[in-house]
Scaffold this active site. Sequence first.
Site, PDB file in Angstrom:
ATOM      1  N   TYR A 114       0.829  -1.198   0.000  1.00 51.47           N
ATOM      2  CA  TYR A 114       0.000   0.000   0.000  1.00 51.47           C
ATOM      3  C   TYR A 114       0.870   1.256   0.000  1.00 51.47           C
ATOM      4  O   TYR A 114       1.876   1.331   0.690  1.00 51.47           O
ATOM      5  CB  TYR A 114      -0.903   0.005   1.230  1.00 51.47           C
ATOM      6  CG  TYR A 114      -1.769   1.230   1.324  1.00 51.47           C
ATOM      7  CD1 TYR A 114      -2.977   1.303   0.641  1.00 51.47           C
ATOM      8  CD2 TYR A 114      -1.370   2.328   2.077  1.00 51.47           C
ATOM      9  CE1 TYR A 114      -3.773   2.427   0.712  1.00 51.47           C
ATOM     10  CE2 TYR A 114      -2.161   3.454   2.161  1.00 51.47           C
ATOM     11  CZ  TYR A 114      -3.357   3.509   1.473  1.00 51.47           C
ATOM     12  OH  TYR A 114      -4.138   4.634   1.534  1.00 51.47           O
ATOM     13  N   TRP A 116       1.187   5.552  -2.045  1.00 50.95           N
ATOM     14  CA  TRP A 116       0.928   6.397  -3.211  1.00 50.95           C
ATOM     15  C   TRP A 116       1.984   6.255  -4.286  1.00 50.95           C
ATOM     16  O   TRP A 116       1.791   6.704  -5.412  1.00 50.95           O
ATOM     17  CB  TRP A 116       0.839   7.853  -2.760  1.00 50.95           C
ATOM     18  CG  TRP A 116      -0.505   8.236  -2.258  1.00 50.95           C
ATOM     19  CD1 TRP A 116      -1.263   7.566  -1.324  1.00 50.95           C
ATOM     20  CD2 TRP A 116      -1.280   9.364  -2.662  1.00 50.95           C
ATOM     21  NE1 TRP A 116      -2.444   8.221  -1.109  1.00 50.95           N
ATOM     22  CE2 TRP A 116      -2.487   9.338  -1.920  1.00 50.95           C
ATOM     23  CE3 TRP A 116      -1.074  10.400  -3.560  1.00 50.95           C
ATOM     24  CZ2 TRP A 116      -3.482  10.310  -2.059  1.00 50.95           C
ATOM     25  CZ3 TRP A 116      -2.060  11.372  -3.688  1.00 50.95           C
ATOM     26  CH2 TRP A 116      -3.252  11.319  -2.951  1.00 50.95           C
TER      27      TRP A 116
END
Length: 771
Positions: A114, A116
């Site tokens: 996980y 960005w």
Amino acid sequence: MTAYSDMPLTTNHWGTYRVETEGGKVVALHPFEEDVDPSPIGAGIVDVLEGPTRIRQPMVRKSWLDGGPGSACEKRGHDPFVAVGWEVAEKLVADELNRVRHTFGNEAIFAGSYGWASAGRFHHAPGQLKRFLNCVGGFTKSVNSYSLAAGEVILCHVVGSLKDFIYKATSWTSIIDDTELFVAFGGLPVKNGQIGQGGVGRHRQREAMLQAAAAGVAFVNVSPLRSDVMDDIDAEWLPARPSTDAAIMLGLAHTLLAEDLHDQAFLDRYTTGFDRFRAYLTGETDGIEKTAAWASGISEIPAEQIRGLARRMAASRTMLSVSWSLTRQDHGEQPFWAAIALAAMIGQIGLPGGGFGLGYSAVNSVGLERRDFNFKALPQGTNPVKTFIPVARISDMLLRPGETFDYNGRQYTYPDTRVVYWAGGNPFHHHQDLNRMLRAWQKPDTIIVHEWCWNAMAKHADIVLPCTTTLERADLTLAPNDPYMVSTEQIIDPVGDARSDFDILTGIARQMGVEHAFTEGRDAAKWQRWLYDVSRQAAAEVQFELPALDQLRKDGWHKIEPPESPHIMLADFRGDPGAHPLETPSGLIEIFSDAIDSFNYDDCPPHPAWLEPAEWLGMDRKPFPLHLISNQPTTKLHSHLDHGSVSRAAKIDGREPVTIHPDDAAARNIASGDLVRVFNSRGSCLCGAVLDDRIRPSVVQISTGPWFDPGDSGGLAGLCKHGNPNVLTPDKGTSKLAQGPIAHSCLVDVELYSGEVPELTAYNPPTIMTS
């Protein structure tokens, strides 16, 4: 044209920039000429791109290299690293993946990965990693996001989907033209609106708010922080106690009901289950009437203010905005659900400027005027492994293999994880109770990461593979939620031996005999052309034209013009709910959910409700009287570029600031600039104090994102020397329904720090040995 418009372009989640170089080095990033409100975050990369934190070679933790998988796992974060060549690193990774998948099965490989990552349609690290692992039999994944996991799950029950209710909110143009009252639960923090997943061409949030205020829109900020709405729009501030938003919404709903201000015709036609919710509001089901006075006792907002706001909502064209942050509290499913029920009672859903919106200014793309089009992404293939975890349950997975957990109506089992493989994220930023996670982090045999700098994630890994930044590779910024397409150039050569994630994984795939399956015979440039050509064809099929790739490369950027009419969320549904039903069992807005009722969860009722946070139970007897808000930072995105000049300039003697109300500071003899210890039973961190009366009393605020810097000081175990608030936050799920994070339901205390001041080591690379 500007003085910089001939310079090459680069794009990140916080904006697009023109890059100035001298002698093959990046010396400055200048704002993109189309951007009216450029973010200062971008400049933070210049001084660290080739600085001492940069990882220049593949690295292996010495104890792991000497003893093999599972060796001295307790030394992660302390061990020296050994520099090795790429051929050695590729073989080590390939051999370890083969050992685990052949001995324990692919479910023993956790690659939720996980984070960005970085902007760019092709060089998206988690997508690259998942494609690669699917070529070798799959992996255990994670579901939902740290940003709004509870909201993601509850929306599917209440309105039927996520995608249509987050990034397809009513456009700012309609708010400017049609809204009279904008009520922001959790505020409208412009600092969050600096960013947008996949890249930002032109920042819109600040501009739109100013335009709305100039058009006469009245703003109300329901938040413990006055600064959650910028001063320029003169918002009324209701300084709510943290984690009480659902109670306030219920008090508002009760007022509408009691004063016959609700729209019964709308409720009858477009919703189901209101009668069951009405019985809860009136206390018929539990003996507690959810009046404004009841809500006031919980939220500490005066009852008359709650009643007055309800009347204004009913008398005005009203937009209810709910921040994503409100889902990150205990029972975080409830604020979204309660807000939708409240908006349904007002009856303006589907009208211009009315209804509800989820996350205005959470990112730049919410409310942004744009055409709805989804660019082609790198195909990830099929993952044959069916095991998964809710994204915020990683420590539970590592500490409790074989145990069951509830999620969204079913029970599942945590796998026995032997390998953690992470690319494009940093759990030492976004996870809660980092001291607990440190214990969990000792459990896997091997931790493999792709990183460009020595953050806590890299320091606590076994194999570190150095990856490039956006400035060291070419890509295409094709963000589905932004109208600007940007051709990003490779500005400089890769630093040291760094490689793109695609090249890293190609080398490992070659070792494992799946190179062609992974690359399909394409290099990065050919993949980018394929992705663009497929997207261009899809655009032609819906009657709009994209420039040829060679033209985009030549021009540098292209804007896809938005539709002429503003987007109104749920307008079609309002016009004809039979022809445009929601994806719920009833096709309507489900104020009462039969599905959730059937789950029989004790921590998630089948209708919007108020449940006291577990952190509060017995609160009067606890020694932690202050609520901690650990919100998004102003000077960085999450922990990206925390070591850069922009972020470091905002620290106090190198540590993260903690904002405290002057009355709370005076009671503790704290002055601005003092070094303080913020603490609870889970851990503590050192911060620099900032006194500010724009935070409500009994609340303190520390931004997330400072690099985790653990170390004992004077016998204080569980200390972060740098000020990472996630040593304090509880690692508990929102409920059995969503299992989301609850960072904002956190109690602490603050004291002057009187011990020996420990050295900051967050930005110190580990000891490096040569092989």
